[in-house]
Design an enzyme around this catalytic site. Structure first.
Site, mmCIF file in Angstrom:
data_model
loop_
_atom_site.group_PDB
_atom_site.id
_atom_site.type_symbol
_atom_site.label_atom_id
_atom_site.label_comp_id
_atom_site.label_asym_id
_atom_site.label_seq_id
_atom_site.Cartn_x
_atom_site.Cartn_y
_atom_site.Cartn_z
ATOM 1 N N TYR A 66 27.237 50.203 29.307
ATOM 2 C CA TYR A 66 28.192 49.242 29.865
ATOM 3 C C TYR A 66 29.014 48.580 28.765
ATOM 4 O O TYR A 66 29.212 47.351 28.764
ATOM 5 C CB TYR A 66 27.473 48.168 30.701
ATOM 6 C CG TYR A 66 26.657 48.674 31.880
ATOM 7 C CD1 TYR A 66 26.786 49.980 32.362
ATOM 8 C CD2 TYR A 66 25.759 47.840 32.533
ATOM 9 C CE1 TYR A 66 26.026 50.433 33.431
ATOM 10 C CE2 TYR A 66 25.008 48.284 33.611
ATOM 11 C CZ TYR A 66 25.143 49.589 34.048
ATOM 12 O OH TYR A 66 24.386 50.029 35.115
ATOM 13 N N SER A 163 16.538 54.919 37.070
ATOM 14 C CA SER A 163 17.749 54.762 37.866
ATOM 15 C C SER A 163 18.410 56.125 37.956
ATOM 16 O O SER A 163 18.999 56.607 36.988
ATOM 17 C CB SER A 163 18.687 53.740 37.196
ATOM 18 O OG SER A 163 19.855 53.605 37.967
HETATM 19 N N1 NAP Z 1 23.333 54.496 37.096
HETATM 20 C C1 NAP Z 1 23.001 53.234 37.139
HETATM 21 O O1 NAP Z 1 21.965 52.834 36.656
HETATM 22 C C2 NAP Z 1 23.942 52.262 37.805
HETATM 23 C C3 NAP Z 1 25.082 52.748 38.386
HETATM 24 C C4 NAP Z 1 25.913 51.838 39.007
HETATM 25 C C5 NAP Z 1 25.570 50.514 39.010
HETATM 26 N N2 NAP Z 1 24.444 50.057 38.408
HETATM 27 C C6 NAP Z 1 24.114 48.603 38.396
HETATM 28 O O2 NAP Z 1 24.291 48.061 39.683
HETATM 29 C C7 NAP Z 1 25.275 47.030 39.625
HETATM 30 C C8 NAP Z 1 26.079 47.001 40.905
HETATM 31 O O3 NAP Z 1 26.780 48.207 41.096
HETATM 32 P P1 NAP Z 1 28.354 48.264 41.063
HETATM 33 O O4 NAP Z 1 28.870 47.176 40.186
HETATM 34 O O5 NAP Z 1 28.774 49.664 40.774
HETATM 35 O O6 NAP Z 1 28.776 48.035 42.577
HETATM 36 P P2 NAP Z 1 28.667 46.876 43.692
HETATM 37 O O7 NAP Z 1 27.732 45.806 43.291
HETATM 38 O O8 NAP Z 1 28.447 47.597 44.981
HETATM 39 O O9 NAP Z 1 30.160 46.322 43.718
HETATM 40 C C9 NAP Z 1 30.733 45.628 42.668
HETATM 41 C C10 NAP Z 1 32.196 45.410 43.031
HETATM 42 O O10 NAP Z 1 32.252 44.626 44.216
HETATM 43 C C11 NAP Z 1 33.104 43.526 44.013
HETATM 44 N N3 NAP Z 1 32.519 42.375 44.722
HETATM 45 C C12 NAP Z 1 31.319 41.778 44.523
HETATM 46 N N4 NAP Z 1 31.147 40.759 45.381
HETATM 47 C C13 NAP Z 1 32.274 40.705 46.139
HETATM 48 C C14 NAP Z 1 32.705 39.867 47.192
HETATM 49 N N5 NAP Z 1 31.948 38.855 47.651
HETATM 50 N N6 NAP Z 1 33.933 40.093 47.743
HETATM 51 C C15 NAP Z 1 34.723 41.100 47.297
HETATM 52 N N7 NAP Z 1 34.373 41.923 46.292
HETATM 53 C C16 NAP Z 1 33.158 41.732 45.726
HETATM 54 C C17 NAP Z 1 33.162 43.288 42.521
HETATM 55 O O11 NAP Z 1 34.438 42.773 42.174
HETATM 56 P P3 NAP Z 1 34.597 41.258 41.593
HETATM 57 O O12 NAP Z 1 34.181 41.316 40.158
HETATM 58 O O13 NAP Z 1 36.041 40.986 41.811
HETATM 59 O O14 NAP Z 1 33.708 40.385 42.436
HETATM 60 C C18 NAP Z 1 32.966 44.690 41.953
HETATM 61 O O15 NAP Z 1 34.210 45.329 41.764
HETATM 62 C C19 NAP Z 1 26.106 47.328 38.376
HETATM 63 O O16 NAP Z 1 26.799 46.200 37.895
HETATM 64 C C20 NAP Z 1 25.009 47.801 37.464
HETATM 65 O O17 NAP Z 1 24.303 46.687 36.941
HETATM 66 C C21 NAP Z 1 23.605 50.925 37.823
#
Ligand code: NAP
Length: 266
Positions: A66, A163
Protein backbone atom coordinates in the site's frame (compact mmCIF):
# COMPACT_ATOMS: atom_id res chain seq x y z
CA UNK A 1 -21.83 6.62 18.92
CA UNK A 2 -19.26 3.82 18.98
CA UNK A 3 -18.64 0.87 16.72
CA UNK A 4 -19.73 -2.46 18.25
CA UNK A 5 -16.98 -4.78 19.46
CA UNK A 6 -16.23 -8.31 18.37
CA UNK A 7 -13.34 -10.72 18.86
CA UNK A 8 -10.61 -12.22 16.75
CA UNK A 9 -11.72 -15.84 17.03
CA UNK A 10 -10.29 -17.41 20.18
CA UNK A 11 -7.15 -15.26 20.14
CA UNK A 12 -8.18 -13.15 23.13
CA UNK A 13 -7.98 -9.96 21.03
CA UNK A 14 -11.04 -7.72 21.16
CA UNK A 15 -11.62 -6.09 17.78
CA UNK A 16 -13.86 -3.26 16.69
CA UNK A 17 -16.47 -4.61 14.29
CA UNK A 18 -15.56 -1.78 11.92
CA UNK A 19 -11.88 -1.57 11.02
CA UNK A 20 -10.06 1.03 8.95
CA UNK A 21 -8.40 0.00 5.69
CA UNK A 22 -5.42 2.16 4.81
CA UNK A 23 -4.68 1.59 1.11
CA UNK A 24 -5.68 5.21 0.43
CA UNK A 25 -3.26 6.47 3.11
CA UNK A 26 -0.33 5.57 0.90
CA UNK A 27 -1.22 4.57 -2.64
CA UNK A 28 -3.28 6.10 -5.44
CA UNK A 29 -1.79 4.31 -8.46
CA UNK A 30 -2.94 0.94 -9.79
CA UNK A 31 -6.07 0.89 -7.59
CA UNK A 32 -9.68 0.14 -8.55
CA UNK A 33 -11.67 2.79 -6.68
CA UNK A 34 -14.56 4.59 -8.42
CA UNK A 35 -12.68 7.90 -8.60
CA UNK A 36 -9.11 9.19 -8.58
CA UNK A 37 -7.86 10.85 -5.39
CA UNK A 38 -4.86 12.66 -3.90
CA UNK A 39 -3.04 11.15 -0.94
CA UNK A 40 -4.18 12.98 2.23
CA UNK A 41 -1.67 15.14 4.13
CA UNK A 42 -0.40 14.15 7.59
CA UNK A 43 -2.74 16.53 9.39
CA UNK A 44 -5.86 15.03 7.77
CA UNK A 45 -4.69 11.50 8.52
CA UNK A 46 -3.89 12.34 12.14
CA UNK A 47 -7.37 13.76 12.59
CA UNK A 48 -8.96 10.77 10.79
CA UNK A 49 -7.16 8.37 13.15
CA UNK A 50 -8.20 10.40 16.16
CA UNK A 51 -11.82 10.35 14.94
CA UNK A 52 -11.56 6.58 14.38
CA UNK A 53 -10.36 6.13 17.97
CA UNK A 54 -13.21 8.31 19.26
CA UNK A 55 -15.64 6.12 17.32
CA UNK A 56 -14.28 3.04 19.09
CA UNK A 57 -12.28 1.71 16.13
CA UNK A 58 -9.12 -0.16 17.18
CA UNK A 59 -8.40 -2.17 14.00
CA UNK A 60 -6.09 -0.88 11.26
CA UNK A 61 -5.18 -2.85 8.17
CA UNK A 62 -2.12 -2.04 6.07
CA UNK A 63 0.42 -3.80 3.82
CA UNK A 64 3.83 -3.22 2.25
CA UNK A 65 1.97 -3.09 -1.09
CA UNK A 66 0.00 0.00 0.00
CA UNK A 67 2.73 2.48 -0.95
CA UNK A 68 3.69 4.67 2.02
CA UNK A 69 0.82 3.42 4.25
CA UNK A 70 2.98 1.48 6.75
CA UNK A 71 5.53 4.27 7.07
CA UNK A 72 2.89 6.93 7.53
CA UNK A 73 1.08 4.86 10.18
CA UNK A 74 4.40 4.37 12.01
CA UNK A 75 4.83 8.17 12.21
CA UNK A 76 1.20 8.94 13.00
CA UNK A 77 0.78 6.32 15.72
CA UNK A 78 3.81 7.37 17.80
CA UNK A 79 2.83 7.09 21.47
CA UNK A 80 -0.40 5.21 20.74
CA UNK A 81 0.84 1.93 19.27
CA UNK A 82 -0.71 -0.15 22.04
CA UNK A 83 -4.18 1.27 21.43
CA UNK A 84 -4.41 -0.41 18.02
CA UNK A 85 -4.62 -3.89 16.53
CA UNK A 86 -2.49 -3.53 13.42
CA UNK A 87 -2.51 -6.06 10.63
CA UNK A 88 -0.03 -5.99 7.80
CA UNK A 89 0.88 -8.48 5.09
CA UNK A 90 3.76 -10.19 3.34
CA UNK A 91 4.38 -11.45 -0.17
CA UNK A 92 3.50 -8.44 -2.33
CA UNK A 93 5.41 -5.22 -2.94
CA UNK A 94 4.47 -2.35 -5.25
CA UNK A 95 7.04 -0.04 -6.87
CA UNK A 96 4.61 2.67 -7.93
CA UNK A 97 3.75 0.95 -11.21
CA UNK A 98 3.88 -2.82 -10.78
CA UNK A 99 3.43 -5.43 -8.07
CA UNK A 100 6.06 -8.09 -7.37
CA UNK A 101 5.49 -11.26 -5.36
CA UNK A 102 7.87 -13.33 -3.27
CA UNK A 103 6.68 -15.95 -0.78
CA UNK A 104 10.08 -17.45 0.05
CA UNK A 105 11.24 -17.85 3.65
CA UNK A 106 13.93 -15.19 3.21
CA UNK A 107 11.59 -12.63 1.65
CA UNK A 108 8.97 -13.29 4.33
CA UNK A 109 11.43 -12.65 7.14
CA UNK A 110 12.76 -9.51 5.44
CA UNK A 111 9.24 -8.24 4.86
CA UNK A 112 8.25 -8.66 8.51
CA UNK A 113 11.46 -6.98 9.72
CA UNK A 114 10.78 -4.08 7.32
CA UNK A 115 7.18 -3.76 8.54
CA UNK A 116 8.35 -3.68 12.17
CA UNK A 117 10.75 -0.86 11.28
CA UNK A 118 8.26 1.12 9.20
CA UNK A 119 5.51 0.77 11.79
CA UNK A 120 8.04 1.65 14.55
CA UNK A 121 7.03 -1.27 16.73
CA UNK A 122 8.52 -4.46 18.16
CA UNK A 123 5.47 -6.64 17.47
CA UNK A 124 2.83 -6.96 14.76
CA UNK A 125 -0.64 -8.05 15.85
CA UNK A 126 -1.36 -9.87 12.60
CA UNK A 127 0.70 -10.65 9.52
CA UNK A 128 -1.20 -12.16 6.61
CA UNK A 129 -0.01 -13.72 3.40
CA UNK A 130 -0.86 -11.22 0.65
CA UNK A 131 -1.79 -13.66 -2.09
CA UNK A 132 -1.16 -13.07 -5.80
CA UNK A 133 -4.35 -15.04 -6.56
CA UNK A 134 -2.66 -18.43 -6.99
CA UNK A 135 -3.71 -19.30 -3.46
CA UNK A 136 -3.31 -23.07 -3.42
CA UNK A 137 -0.04 -23.08 -5.32
CA UNK A 138 1.55 -20.50 -3.08
CA UNK A 139 0.46 -22.33 0.07
CA UNK A 140 1.78 -25.66 -1.21
CA UNK A 141 5.03 -24.49 -2.82
CA UNK A 142 6.30 -21.88 -0.43
CA UNK A 143 7.55 -21.53 3.11
CA UNK A 144 5.68 -18.34 3.81
CA UNK A 145 3.29 -19.76 6.43
CA UNK A 146 5.98 -21.82 8.17
CA UNK A 147 8.17 -18.70 8.35
CA UNK A 148 5.32 -16.64 9.81
CA UNK A 149 4.91 -19.39 12.43
CA UNK A 150 8.60 -19.08 13.35
CA UNK A 151 8.28 -15.30 13.61
CA UNK A 152 5.28 -15.86 15.89
CA UNK A 153 7.40 -18.15 18.10
CA UNK A 154 10.00 -15.37 18.24
CA UNK A 155 7.35 -12.96 19.55
CA UNK A 156 7.41 -10.66 16.52
CA UNK A 157 3.88 -11.61 15.40
CA UNK A 158 0.83 -12.34 17.52
CA UNK A 159 -1.37 -13.94 14.85
CA UNK A 160 -0.76 -15.34 11.37
CA UNK A 161 -3.28 -14.86 8.58
CA UNK A 162 -4.11 -15.35 4.92
CA UNK A 163 -5.68 -12.84 2.54
CA UNK A 164 -6.46 -14.64 -0.68
CA UNK A 165 -8.80 -14.66 -3.63
CA UNK A 166 -10.38 -18.13 -3.72
CA UNK A 167 -12.55 -20.30 -1.51
CA UNK A 168 -10.19 -23.26 -1.99
CA UNK A 169 -7.25 -21.11 -0.88
CA UNK A 170 -9.09 -19.82 2.17
CA UNK A 171 -10.09 -23.34 3.23
CA UNK A 172 -6.57 -24.70 2.75
CA UNK A 173 -5.02 -21.75 4.58
CA UNK A 174 -7.44 -22.15 7.46
CA UNK A 175 -5.71 -25.40 8.41
CA UNK A 176 -2.43 -23.52 8.90
CA UNK A 177 -3.07 -19.91 9.95
CA UNK A 178 -4.83 -18.19 12.85
CA UNK A 179 -7.18 -15.95 10.87
CA UNK A 180 -8.46 -15.12 7.37
CA UNK A 181 -9.15 -11.94 5.44
CA UNK A 182 -11.61 -12.47 2.64
CA UNK A 183 -13.93 -10.74 0.21
CA UNK A 184 -17.60 -11.01 1.04
CA UNK A 185 -20.15 -8.45 -0.12
CA UNK A 186 -23.50 -8.09 -1.88
CA UNK A 187 -21.87 -8.97 -5.21
CA UNK A 188 -19.31 -11.55 -4.16
CA UNK A 189 -20.20 -14.58 -2.02
CA UNK A 190 -17.73 -17.17 -3.19
CA UNK A 191 -15.64 -17.21 -0.01
CA UNK A 192 -18.65 -17.26 2.34
CA UNK A 193 -18.20 -20.92 3.27
CA UNK A 194 -14.76 -20.14 4.67
CA UNK A 195 -16.34 -17.69 7.13
CA UNK A 196 -18.48 -20.53 8.50
CA UNK A 197 -15.47 -22.84 8.74
CA UNK A 198 -13.34 -20.23 10.48
CA UNK A 199 -16.12 -19.55 12.95
CA UNK A 200 -16.46 -23.29 13.60
CA UNK A 201 -12.72 -23.52 14.32
CA UNK A 202 -12.67 -20.40 16.53
CA UNK A 203 -10.48 -18.47 14.06
CA UNK A 204 -10.80 -14.77 13.28
CA UNK A 205 -12.25 -13.32 10.06
CA UNK A 206 -11.62 -9.90 8.55
CA UNK A 207 -13.80 -8.81 5.63
CA UNK A 208 -12.18 -6.80 2.82
CA UNK A 209 -13.98 -4.94 0.01
CA UNK A 210 -17.26 -4.82 1.98
CA UNK A 211 -18.43 -2.11 -0.45
CA UNK A 212 -16.76 -3.72 -3.52
CA UNK A 213 -14.03 -1.04 -3.27
CA UNK A 214 -16.71 1.68 -3.12
CA UNK A 215 -18.76 0.61 -6.13
CA UNK A 216 -21.66 -0.56 -3.94
CA UNK A 217 -22.03 2.75 -2.15
CA UNK A 218 -21.16 5.53 -4.55
CA UNK A 219 -24.27 7.65 -4.92
CA UNK A 220 -26.49 5.31 -2.85
CA UNK A 221 -27.04 7.59 0.16
CA UNK A 222 -26.67 5.55 3.33
CA UNK A 223 -28.77 2.66 2.04
CA UNK A 224 -25.76 1.00 0.37
CA UNK A 225 -23.75 0.92 3.60
CA UNK A 226 -26.67 -0.41 5.62
CA UNK A 227 -27.58 -3.20 3.21
CA UNK A 228 -23.90 -4.15 2.79
CA UNK A 229 -23.38 -4.45 6.53
CA UNK A 230 -26.66 -6.33 7.06
CA UNK A 231 -25.60 -8.82 4.41
CA UNK A 232 -22.17 -9.39 5.97
CA UNK A 233 -23.53 -9.69 9.50
CA UNK A 234 -25.84 -12.44 8.26
CA UNK A 235 -22.70 -14.55 8.84
CA UNK A 236 -21.65 -15.38 12.39
CA UNK A 237 -18.04 -15.01 13.45
CA UNK A 238 -17.05 -11.74 11.75
CA UNK A 239 -14.18 -10.16 13.71
CA UNK A 240 -13.92 -6.89 11.78
CA UNK A 241 -15.22 -5.38 8.55
CA UNK A 242 -12.29 -3.45 7.16
CA UNK A 243 -13.64 -0.51 5.18
CA UNK A 244 -11.18 1.79 3.45
CA UNK A 245 -11.84 5.51 3.72
CA UNK A 246 -9.98 8.81 3.95
CA UNK A 247 -13.19 10.80 4.39
CA UNK A 248 -14.21 11.58 8.01
CA UNK A 249 -17.90 11.97 7.07
CA UNK A 250 -17.85 8.53 5.45
CA UNK A 251 -16.20 7.07 8.53
CA UNK A 252 -18.97 8.47 10.75
CA UNK A 253 -21.66 7.25 8.32
CA UNK A 254 -20.14 3.78 8.33
CA UNK A 255 -20.16 3.56 12.11
CA UNK A 256 -23.76 4.77 12.17
CA UNK A 257 -24.81 2.22 9.54
CA UNK A 258 -22.95 -0.60 11.28
CA UNK A 259 -24.58 0.22 14.63
CA UNK A 260 -27.96 0.11 12.93
CA UNK A 261 -27.20 -3.10 11.02
CA UNK A 262 -25.83 -4.88 14.06
CA UNK A 263 -28.53 -3.86 16.53
CA UNK A 264 -29.56 -7.12 18.14
CA UNK A 265 -27.15 -9.20 16.02
CA UNK A 266 -23.75 -9.09 17.78
N1 NAP B 1 -5.54 -8.47 -1.03
C1 NAP B 1 -5.80 -7.89 0.11
O1 NAP B 1 -5.30 -8.27 1.15
C2 NAP B 1 -6.73 -6.70 0.12
C3 NAP B 1 -7.31 -6.32 -1.06
C4 NAP B 1 -8.18 -5.25 -1.02
C5 NAP B 1 -8.41 -4.62 0.18
N2 NAP B 1 -7.80 -5.01 1.33
C6 NAP B 1 -8.04 -4.28 2.61
O2 NAP B 1 -9.42 -4.06 2.78
C7 NAP B 1 -9.66 -2.66 2.86
C8 NAP B 1 -11.00 -2.32 2.23
O3 NAP B 1 -11.02 -2.65 0.86
P1 NAP B 1 -11.13 -1.55 -0.25
O4 NAP B 1 -10.54 -0.28 0.25
O5 NAP B 1 -10.62 -2.11 -1.53
O6 NAP B 1 -12.70 -1.41 -0.49
P2 NAP B 1 -14.00 -0.95 0.34
O7 NAP B 1 -13.73 -0.83 1.79
O8 NAP B 1 -15.09 -1.85 -0.13
O9 NAP B 1 -14.28 0.49 -0.28
C9 NAP B 1 -13.45 1.58 -0.09
C10 NAP B 1 -13.99 2.70 -0.96
O10 NAP B 1 -15.31 3.02 -0.52
C11 NAP B 1 -15.41 4.40 -0.29
N3 NAP B 1 -16.27 4.59 0.89
C12 NAP B 1 -16.07 4.16 2.16
N4 NAP B 1 -17.09 4.53 2.95
C13 NAP B 1 -17.96 5.23 2.16
C14 NAP B 1 -19.19 5.87 2.39
N5 NAP B 1 -19.76 5.90 3.61
N6 NAP B 1 -19.81 6.50 1.34
C15 NAP B 1 -19.25 6.49 0.11
N7 NAP B 1 -18.08 5.90 -0.17
C16 NAP B 1 -17.44 5.27 0.84
C17 NAP B 1 -14.01 4.91 -0.05
O11 NAP B 1 -13.90 6.24 -0.52
P3 NAP B 1 -13.64 7.48 0.51
O12 NAP B 1 -12.19 7.43 0.86
O13 NAP B 1 -14.05 8.65 -0.30
O14 NAP B 1 -14.55 7.24 1.69
C18 NAP B 1 -13.16 3.96 -0.89
O15 NAP B 1 -12.97 4.47 -2.19
C19 NAP B 1 -8.47 -2.00 2.17
O16 NAP B 1 -8.29 -0.65 2.55
C20 NAP B 1 -7.38 -2.92 2.65
O17 NAP B 1 -7.02 -2.58 3.98
C21 NAP B 1 -6.98 -6.07 1.32
Amino acid sequence: MKTPLSRLGNSGLETSLLGLGTVKFGRNAGVKYPSAFELPDDKSLASLLSLAADLGINVLDTAPAYGSSEERLGQLLKGQRHDWIISTKTGETFDGKNSAFDFSAEATRQSVERSLKRLKTDYLDIVMVHSDGNDLELIERNEVIATLDQLKQEGKIRQTGFSGKTLEGALAALKQVDMLMLTYNLREHREGEAIDQANHLGKGVYIKKAFASGHLVSGSGEEGQLSSFRHILGKAGISSIIVGTINPDHLKQNVRALCQASAGMV
